[in-house]
Design a protein around this motif. Structure first.
Motif, PDB file in Angstrom:
ATOM      1  N   GLY A   5       0.776  -1.231   0.000  1.00  9.66           N
ATOM      2  CA  GLY A   5       0.000   0.000   0.000  1.00  9.66           C
ATOM      3  C   GLY A   5       0.807   1.280   0.000  1.00  9.66           C
ATOM      4  N   GLY A   6       2.117   1.151   0.087  1.00 10.27           N
ATOM      5  CA  GLY A   6       2.941   2.354   0.045  1.00 10.27           C
ATOM      6  C   GLY A   6       2.947   2.970  -1.346  1.00 10.27           C
ATOM      7  N   GLY A   7       3.521   4.164  -1.439  1.00  6.95           N
ATOM      8  CA  GLY A   7       3.590   4.836  -2.718  1.00  6.95           C
ATOM      9  C   GLY A   7       3.792   6.321  -2.543  1.00  6.95           C
ATOM     10  N   LEU A   8       3.433   7.059  -3.578  1.00  6.77           N
ATOM     11  CA  LEU A   8       3.589   8.508  -3.597  1.00  6.77           C
ATOM     12  C   LEU A   8       2.243   9.170  -3.329  1.00  6.77           C
ATOM     13  CD1 LEU A   8       5.317  11.036  -4.259  1.00  6.77           C
ATOM     14  CD2 LEU A   8       4.632  10.722  -6.656  1.00  6.77           C
ATOM     15  N   ALA A   9       2.245  10.121  -2.436  1.00  7.88           N
ATOM     16  CA  ALA A   9       1.040  10.883  -2.134  1.00  7.88           C
ATOM     17  C   ALA A   9       1.395  12.360  -2.064  1.00  7.88           C
ATOM     18  CB  ALA A   9       0.422  10.421  -0.816  1.00  7.88           C
ATOM     19  N   GLN A  10       0.413  13.197  -2.343  1.00  4.94           N
ATOM     20  CA  GLN A  10       0.613  14.631  -2.227  1.00  4.94           C
ATOM     21  C   GLN A  10       0.370  15.073  -0.795  1.00  4.94           C
ATOM     22  OE1 GLN A  10      -1.886  16.593  -5.107  1.00  4.94           O
ATOM     23  NE2 GLN A  10      -0.381  16.292  -6.744  1.00  4.94           N
ATOM     24  N   GLU A  64       7.030  15.312   5.976  1.00  6.82           N
ATOM     25  CA  GLU A  64       7.813  14.669   7.041  1.00  6.82           C
ATOM     26  C   GLU A  64       7.327  13.262   7.377  1.00  6.82           C
ATOM     27  OE1 GLU A  64       6.371  17.699   7.119  1.00  6.82           O
ATOM     28  OE2 GLU A  64       5.584  18.161   9.128  1.00  6.82           O
ATOM     29  N   ASP A  65       6.233  12.826   6.770  1.00  7.15           N
ATOM     30  CA  ASP A  65       5.787  11.434   6.924  1.00  7.15           C
ATOM     31  C   ASP A  65       6.528  10.499   5.963  1.00  7.15           C
ATOM     32  OD1 ASP A  65       2.451  12.658   7.310  1.00  7.15           O
ATOM     33  OD2 ASP A  65       3.803  11.970   8.900  1.00  7.15           O
ATOM     34  N   VAL A 118       6.827   5.042   1.712  1.00  7.35           N
ATOM     35  CA  VAL A 118       5.816   6.093   1.596  1.00  7.35           C
ATOM     36  C   VAL A 118       6.544   7.396   1.325  1.00  7.35           C
ATOM     37  CG1 VAL A 118       4.076   7.439   2.820  1.00  7.35           C
ATOM     38  CG2 VAL A 118       4.117   4.944   3.063  1.00  7.35           C
ATOM     39  N   THR A 119       6.157   8.057   0.251  1.00 10.02           N
ATOM     40  CA  THR A 119       6.758   9.334  -0.114  1.00 10.02           C
ATOM     41  C   THR A 119       5.656  10.374  -0.255  1.00 10.02           C
ATOM     42  OG1 THR A 119       8.550   8.214  -1.313  1.00 10.02           O
ATOM     43  CG2 THR A 119       8.187  10.555  -1.784  1.00 10.02           C
ATOM     44  N   VAL A 120       5.806  11.461   0.469  1.00 13.07           N
ATOM     45  CA  VAL A 120       4.824  12.543   0.423  1.00 13.07           C
ATOM     46  C   VAL A 120       5.507  13.751  -0.201  1.00 13.07           C
ATOM     47  CG1 VAL A 120       3.195  13.954   1.693  1.00 13.07           C
ATOM     48  CG2 VAL A 120       3.729  11.628   2.486  1.00 13.07           C
ATOM     49  N   SER A 121       5.041  14.106  -1.375  1.00 14.63           N
ATOM     50  CA  SER A 121       5.693  15.191  -2.106  1.00 14.63           C
ATOM     51  C   SER A 121       4.734  15.738  -3.144  1.00 14.63           C
ATOM     52  CB  SER A 121       6.956  14.672  -2.795  1.00 14.63           C
ATOM     53  OG  SER A 121       7.526  15.680  -3.610  1.00 14.63           O
ATOM     54  N   SER A 122       4.868  17.039  -3.408  1.00 14.73           N
ATOM     55  CA  SER A 122       4.070  17.657  -4.454  1.00 14.73           C
ATOM     56  C   SER A 122       4.828  17.644  -5.779  1.00 14.73           C
ATOM     57  CB  SER A 122       3.690  19.082  -4.071  1.00 14.73           C
ATOM     58  OG  SER A 122       4.845  19.835  -3.774  1.00 14.73           O
TER      59      SER A 122
END
Length: 133
Positions: free
Chosen positions: A8-13, A89-90, A129-133
């Motif tokens: 379920g991990g991945g890239l999210a804004q 930061e998550d 998990v990567t949180v980036s715009s």
């Protein structure tokens, strides 16, 4: 053979959501506490959330309280981490962990004060998990 497999991990804004799953096998799931940890590059491992047995109230790390929710499905041998309001930061590798709940004089030794620092019997391989715009 005890096995934990995260997905379920991945890239999210920023502000977005992700749901992590951890499928367990090889042990009696209902007797085990389940936890999520994370580790970002160059940082120490951090306890994210923990859920114990018998519908005990979950515990959360201070940085995720009010945004993340841990839950378990004993019928599916799966633990989940719903992550809302994601922040940059998550960003980290998220691991699930399992440990059989132990008792001392009938009282669980797993508490809000111990769950994030105790040794766990089993660990998954982690999901990014990567949180980036």
């Amino acid at each position: 053979q005890v096995q934990l497999v995260e997905s379920g991990g991945g890239l999210a804004q920023p502000g977005g959501s992700l749901r992590l799953s951890c499928a367990a096998s090889g042990f009696t799931f209902e007797y085990y506490a389940l936890a999520w940890f994370r580790q970002a590059p160059g940082k120490e491992r951090e306890g994210v959330a923990c859920i114990t047995v018998n519908d005990g109230a979950p515990w959360y790390g201070d940085s995720v309280k009010g945004r993340f929710t841990i839950s378990r499905d004993n019928a599916r041998n799966t633990v989940y981490l719903q992550m809302n309001g994601l922040k940059p930061e998550d960003t980290a590798v998220y691991f699930c962990a399992a440990d059989r709940v132990k008792y001392s004089f009938g009282v669980p030794t797993l508490t809000d004060a111990t769950w994030s620092s105790m040794d766990y019997e089993a660990w998954g391989q982690g999901t990014q998990v990567t949180v980036s715009s």
